[in-house]
Design an enzyme around this catalytic site. Structure first.
Site, PDB file in Angstrom:
ATOM      1  N   HIS A  34      32.719  11.554  16.861  1.00 56.12           N
ATOM      2  CA  HIS A  34      33.850  10.989  17.587  1.00 56.12           C
ATOM      3  C   HIS A  34      33.582  11.030  19.081  1.00 56.12           C
ATOM      4  CE1 HIS A  34      34.441  15.261  18.169  1.00 56.12           C
ATOM      5  NE2 HIS A  34      35.339  15.001  19.105  1.00 56.12           N
ATOM      6  N   ASP A  58      36.036  11.987  22.561  1.00 58.53           N
ATOM      7  CA  ASP A  58      37.323  12.627  22.807  1.00 58.53           C
ATOM      8  C   ASP A  58      38.344  11.629  23.358  1.00 58.53           C
ATOM      9  OD1 ASP A  58      36.335  15.061  21.941  1.00 58.53           O
ATOM     10  OD2 ASP A  58      35.533  15.551  23.914  1.00 58.53           O
ATOM     11  N   HIS A  66      29.913  12.713  19.708  1.00 56.10           N
ATOM     12  CA  HIS A  66      29.408  14.047  19.352  1.00 56.10           C
ATOM     13  C   HIS A  66      30.023  14.548  18.052  1.00 56.10           C
ATOM     14  CE1 HIS A  66      33.015  14.694  21.802  1.00 56.10           C
ATOM     15  NE2 HIS A  66      33.209  15.820  21.149  1.00 56.10           N
ATOM     16  N   ARG A 111      37.319  23.944  26.693  1.00 55.54           N
ATOM     17  CA  ARG A 111      36.980  22.562  27.076  1.00 55.54           C
ATOM     18  C   ARG A 111      37.927  22.048  28.151  1.00 55.54           C
ATOM     19  NH1 ARG A 111      37.673  18.030  22.624  1.00 55.54           N
ATOM     20  NH2 ARG A 111      39.561  17.600  23.773  1.00 55.54           N
TER      21      ARG A 111
HETATM   22  C1  SIN Z   1      34.592  18.884  20.356  1.00 56.81           C
HETATM   23  O1  SIN Z   1      34.488  18.047  19.471  1.00 56.81           O
HETATM   24  O2  SIN Z   1      35.145  18.646  21.419  1.00 56.81           O
HETATM   25  C2  SIN Z   1      34.041  20.279  20.121  1.00 56.81           C
HETATM   26  C3  SIN Z   1      32.610  20.285  19.737  1.00 56.81           C
HETATM   27  C4  SIN Z   1      32.103  21.635  19.374  1.00 56.81           C
HETATM   28  O3  SIN Z   1      32.891  22.571  19.221  1.00 56.81           O
HETATM   29  O4  SIN Z   1      30.889  21.796  19.199  1.00 56.81           O
END
Ligand code: SIN
Length: 287
Positions: free
Chosen positions: A104, A106, A261, A277
């Site tokens: 996906h 974000d 990612h 994050r």
């Molecule tokens: C995310 O998808 O923002 C998190 C990715 C992760 O925890 O590796």
């Protein structure tokens, strides 16, 4: 200390050294990091024992940070921080425990999707001396570039529905009950170009992911489904990816327009993983 940029993947990814992010960077050092970010799409810094305030200060230099309204995943003191973790306190998860379980980008379901995300590793699971819970990144600018001309022509001008509901249905909710999202429900399904133009460097980027892309506007259902599946698979071919093996005190930043990612869930629930994050607010997706 001079900033150095060491590319690490064939399509994307670079390690930045020579920058101490606990201190304000001068304009020249920041400009070098910003340029490396837009060139390499994913950058990472090792060994940065940052506080939350350091992370907020540094990442806010890239643009306005999103402030979260969803109490369950927001850091209690810093609404700019989204907590990603499998840790439970008093029987409750302290953050999103399965964020990243599908490919996906974000905030794809927002009218103005996120521009940049930055994830800082506070606790990383390990086994037999190797850390677990890697994150995979794919360059969707490289993926677009590599498409045959006939496919580029076929998808030119198409628009796709990006759906939070679909993501929720596929993942079971990311540890968050659907009703928590009622405040953002109006914006939970949006239409964006299937090929986005990057607002900073003008690169064309495929905007189709396993997680959020639900349908292509104007195509019959079966054709839409097959095209999404074909493009989503193409985006994550190994030659377009970089796999980040986390160490405690890493800060990884990715471009939410030119990458997607996915996290790796290869660690037991009993091994704590804790990430903070921050995200930079984006503009409307351009075409
Ligand atoms: C995310 O998808 O923002 C998190 C990715 C992760 O925890 O590796």
């Amino acid at each position: 200390m001079a900033v150095q940029v060491k590319p690490c993947g064939s399509a994307l990814g670079a390690e930045i050294t020579g920058a101490d992010l606990t201190r304000p960077l001068d304009a020249a050092a920041f400009a070098q990091i910003r340029a490396a970010f837009y060139q390499h799409e994913v950058i990472y810094f090792r060994g940065q024992a940052l506080s939350d305030e350091d992370q907020i200060r540094f990442t806010a230099r890239f643009g306005e940070l999103r402030r979260l309204k969803l109490a369950m995943q927001a850091h209690v003191e810093h609404p700019e921080i989204f907590v990603v973790s499998n840790i439970k306190k008093d029987g409750k998860h302290i953050g999103s425990y399965d964020a990243g379980s599908l490919w996906h980008t974000d905030g794809a379901y927002l009218v103005k999707p996120h521009a940049i995300s930055a994830l800082r590793a506070l606790e990383v699971p390990a086994e037999n001396g190797r850390t677990l819970g890697d994150t995979n990144f794919a360059s969707v600018s490289a993926a677009y570039e590599a498409l045959p001309n006939a496919m580029k022509k076929r998808i030119e001008g198409l628009q796709a529905v990006q759906s939070f509901e679909q993501h929720l249905a596929k993942t079971g909710g990311g540890g968050v009950k659907k009703d928590i999202y009622s405040t953002v429900k109006a914006a939970s399904e949006v239409v964006h170009p299937l090929v986005r133009v990057h607002p900073v460097n003008g690169r064309k980027c495929l905007y189709v992911t396993e997680g959020y892309t639900a349908s292509i506007v104007g195509l019959p259902e079966a054709e839409s489904r097959d095209l999404i599946a074909e493009l989503a698979l193409h985006c994550v071919r190994p030659e377009f990816t970089y796999r980040h093996n986390w160490q405690q005190h890493d800060l990884v930043m990715w471009d939410d327009c030119s990458t997607q990612h996915k996290a790796t869930f290869d660690y037991p629930a009993s091994s704590p993983r804790l990430m903070h994050r921050t995200t930079v607010v984006g503009g409307a997706a351009l075409h």
